[in-house]
Design a protein around this motif. Sequence first.
Motif: not given
Length: 344
Positions: A230-246
């Motif tokens: 679950d921590q992996v899933l949370r971390d990946f989701g957070r990191n992915l959101a951090g790289h999203l652009r407009s």
Amino acid sequence: MRSPSSSWRFEPPRVRLQQLIWPLVALVPVFSAILQGLTGYTVNFIHDAVFLALVVLAWALNRWRAPLGTQLFLMVLPLFLIWLSQSPGVGALFIGDFTGYSGVLMFPMALSAVWFGLPGVLAFVLYTLVLGALVFPLPETEQFGVIWFTVMQVAAGSTLAWLLKFGDETFEVLRRGALTDPLTGLGNRRAFDDALDSTWQERPAHLCLALMDLDGLKQINDLHGHEAGDQVLRDFGRNLAGHLRSGQQGFRLGGDEYVVLCTHPGPHDLGAQARQAAREVRAADFADVDVSVGEARREEAGDPRCLLHLADLRMYVVKRAKSPARTVEDPDGETEGASVAPGL
């Protein structure tokens, strides 16, 4: 991979009331004309026609630019009632004095609460009182009646405005919960289906998506437990959101599947963004984590289902290339075949 479901449309009670209230108001002059026709007393037909025209105009203006029609209706309605009160028949019977005029305005007060909340209620009360005082004489014997109806209008309108505000806030909490993945905070499958469907219809020109599947999650669950997974899933989701652009939206579809929906016209590399997010997870002591990505563009598919399916196929090609001997199951439990269409 399941195909997108039909789009979910969330409408709080206030929006429903705003949609339904105009057909209900339009019935008032219709029933009035019918009753007058049955009794043979048609002197107020002209008032019914004018009132119906006002309702239709307000309705049409709201469809063009809400709440312009409602503002017009509330501004004109007291003037209409004063005109009606000066005619024989129905107007003279119900709106012959300031008290009757104030009583008839109870329903428009509810309309003010539906569209404008408590400020609208107070503004409408003040407007109607000033207008009525300029037109109707106010004998001392009627003052109590006017005060009574005014207090009732403010009380009823304020209560309705509060209930609708509370309903809006509650509905927003429920809406967010229904559209949010609780583990990662990204949009869930329902939110993705809705976003893909609306984007396909409204802004299809630059639409593309990247479907992502985490590699190595099973090994982490087996070796370190599901809490680590679950921590992996949370971390990946957070990191992915951090790289999203407009113009990019991230979603978790379920399990270890994610998707990014992109409407940005400029150059982009959704796969690179996903791989960077995975590298950041690996740097946090999860060395087995990687991500397989399949991308598809709007011009390659005839409908949203085909677009998602194409990205799904390409994602599994990448996954098999990393481990050719491994049998891969899709999210619906069906084993993917060994052959994939060339060129995907």
